[in-house]
Design an enzyme around this catalytic site. Structure first.
Site, PDB file in Angstrom:
ATOM      1  N   CYS A   1       8.858  10.587  25.409  1.00  0.00           N
ATOM      2  CA  CYS A   1      10.062  11.683  24.919  1.00  0.00           C
ATOM      3  C   CYS A   1      11.085  11.116  24.099  1.00  0.00           C
ATOM      4  O   CYS A   1      11.336   9.848  24.298  1.00  0.00           O
ATOM      5  CB  CYS A   1      10.355  12.200  26.283  1.00  0.00           C
ATOM      6  N   CYS A   2      11.738  12.013  23.303  1.00  0.00           N
ATOM      7  CA  CYS A   2      12.899  11.681  22.885  1.00  0.00           C
ATOM      8  C   CYS A   2      13.838  12.707  23.205  1.00  0.00           C
ATOM      9  O   CYS A   2      13.543  13.555  24.217  1.00  0.00           O
ATOM     10  CB  CYS A   2      12.924  11.242  21.297  1.00  0.00           C
ATOM     11  N   ALA A   3      14.769  13.279  22.479  1.00  0.00           N
ATOM     12  CA  ALA A   3      15.756  14.470  22.809  1.00  0.00           C
ATOM     13  C   ALA A   3      14.865  15.502  22.693  1.00  0.00           C
ATOM     14  O   ALA A   3      14.831  16.528  23.748  1.00  0.00           O
ATOM     15  CB  ALA A   3      16.969  14.694  21.839  1.00  0.00           C
TER      16      ALA A   3
END
Length: 442
Positions: A396-398
């Site tokens: 994940c990232c933002a």
């Protein structure tokens, strides 16, 4: 794995290096800091006294604050803890970083006293006994002009943080209580107005962030980036910080709004510093996804905006999508979403791991909207395969659109699941999640 949001307490027992050297280092710093404090503080007082008019920011409700003469005792006690804190360290680096915090608070506060002096408007009643003596000594060098930000409060935040990491349970509770008395005493001694307290606290937290107890200094090795996109982003954030600061100045008599704008200005300025070349380390995020207390407080306005941005972009999308063999791609999860996976591989430098998120969490901080550094990209992609063998993995990232997609594409190629970067990108695009690659995966 520990789920503590803070690193384990610092040890105050056996020194990591000869204690005599630590004492000498502390004594040298005190020999510099003490005269520097009295000379610069006195100069700011004198300069303000020469002005025809020095303004004040005071609210009507403050006139109902009682004068409690005995609270001059906790007020003065901060001077004792100031010196003892330098001695209570297990390394010379610890002494240097604490002294750096002291120096930061002093330089910023005194600069504000010179540029924007304010005066205290309350006249203290005559006191006798020990409180009277302490007030008399205080009046010998202190004048009513040095107000916001309160240097007393800034130093209190620094000293409170220093001791809270070293005291055991019952003593820690007493310490919190005594620090509360010190903080309240700036009002009950009629030494400061309310506006001085939050501004002083913000300065103290900034000093803690600038000189963290552990890890790399935010400004260490800073070089202005050669990346044109990073420079443009840094400029945009810097302009945002300036606008917020101007708004705070205009709304100074509306304290809540002005303070929020001042806080936001500082947070956004730090993000501009990150894009200008300091990098992801300014967020002070650990390998298990947590951030320092100073970063958590100082950058809260920015993180709030980042959370709102995540919601706005992903509210109509599934939080995660399956890619291959137990590996999922998605947005930054909350604790319940993270609970569905054996491992979370987190690439969002700006967001903190949810406080009660269970399971394994591996953080490889990268700045948003920029091509990931090659070393960080390789480390993050390499971490996926061993994590996958232990259970499902969320990368994940933002938003789950860029940094995480780039890392997953790199893993697909490196593991042989895709033969070319173009094929990996096509496979990710077929997942139904909007993805964007800052750079071709290697």
């Amino acid at each position: 794995m520990s789920t503590s949001a803070e690193p384990p307490p610092l040890s105050a027992s056996p020194a990591a290096e000869p204690y005599g050297r630590i004492v000498v280092r502390a004594a040298l710093w005190l020999a510099l800091l003490a005269p520097l404090f009295y000379s610069t503080y006195g100069f700011a007082n004198w300069l303000a006294s020469t002005r025809d008019h020095v303004g004040s920011i005071v609210f009507a409700w403050e006139r109902h604050i009682p004068f409690l003469a005995w609270t001059i005792v906790p007020y003065w006690s901060i001077n004792l803890f100031y010196g003892l804190s330098l001695l209570l360290n297990d390394s010379r680096q610890g002494v240097d970083r604490l002294a750096g915090r002291y120096l930061t608070a002093q330089v910023v506060a005194v600069s504000c006293f010179i540029l924007f002096p304010l005066t205290a408007t309350f006249v203290r009643p005559t006191t006798s006994g020990l409180p009277g003596l302490l007030f008399a000594v205080l009046g010998g060098f202190d004048k009513p002009f040095n107000q916001a930000p309160s240097l007393h409060i800034a130093l209190l935040v620094i000293i409170w943080d220093h001791w809270r990491q070293r005291l055991p349970g019952p003593l820690l509770t007493l310490w919190h209580g005594w620090c509360f008395l010190i903080g309240a005493s700036v009002l009950t001694t009629w030494q400061h107005h309310f506006i001085d307290i939050p501004t002083g606290a913000l300065l103290g937290v900034f000093a803690l962030w600038l000189f963290p107890a552990r890890g790399e200094l935010p400004f260490a090795g800073f070089r202005l980036t050669a990346d044109a996109k990073a420079r443009r982003l840094a400029l945009c954030y810097a302009l945002g910080a300036i606008l917020a600061l101007v708004g705070a100045s205009i709304g100074v008599f509306y304290s809540a709004i002005a303070l929020l704008l001042l806080w936001s200005s500082l947070a956004v300025a730090i993000v501009a510093f990150a894009y200008a070349g300091a990098g992801a380390k300014v967020f002070q995020k650990t390998a298990d996804g947590y951030v320092s207390l100073a970063s958590r407080i100082l950058l809260w306005p920015y993180r709030l905006g980042a959370r709102i941005n995540v919601w706005a972009w992903t509210r109509k999308l599934p939080p995660v999508v399956a890619i291959a063999d137990g590996v999922f791609l998605g947005r930054f999860p909350d604790a319940a979403e993270a609970d569905r996976f054996g491992t979370v591989i987190d690439l969002a430098a700006e967001l903190e791991r949810p406080r009660y998120a269970p399971g394994r969490w591996e953080s490889f901080g990268m700045l948003d909207l920029l091509s990931p550094p090659a070393e960080a990209l390789d480390r993050a992609a390499t971490a996926i395969e061993p994590a996958r063998r232990q259970g499902t993995v969320l990368v994940c990232c933002a938003l789950g659109f860029q940094r995480s997609a780039t890392v997953v594409a790199e893993w697909l190629v490196a593991s042989g699941r895709s033969h070319t970067p173009a094929q990996a990108q096509k496979q990710l695009a077929a997942s139904g999640r909007p993805v964007h690659f800052q750079d071709e995966p290697a």
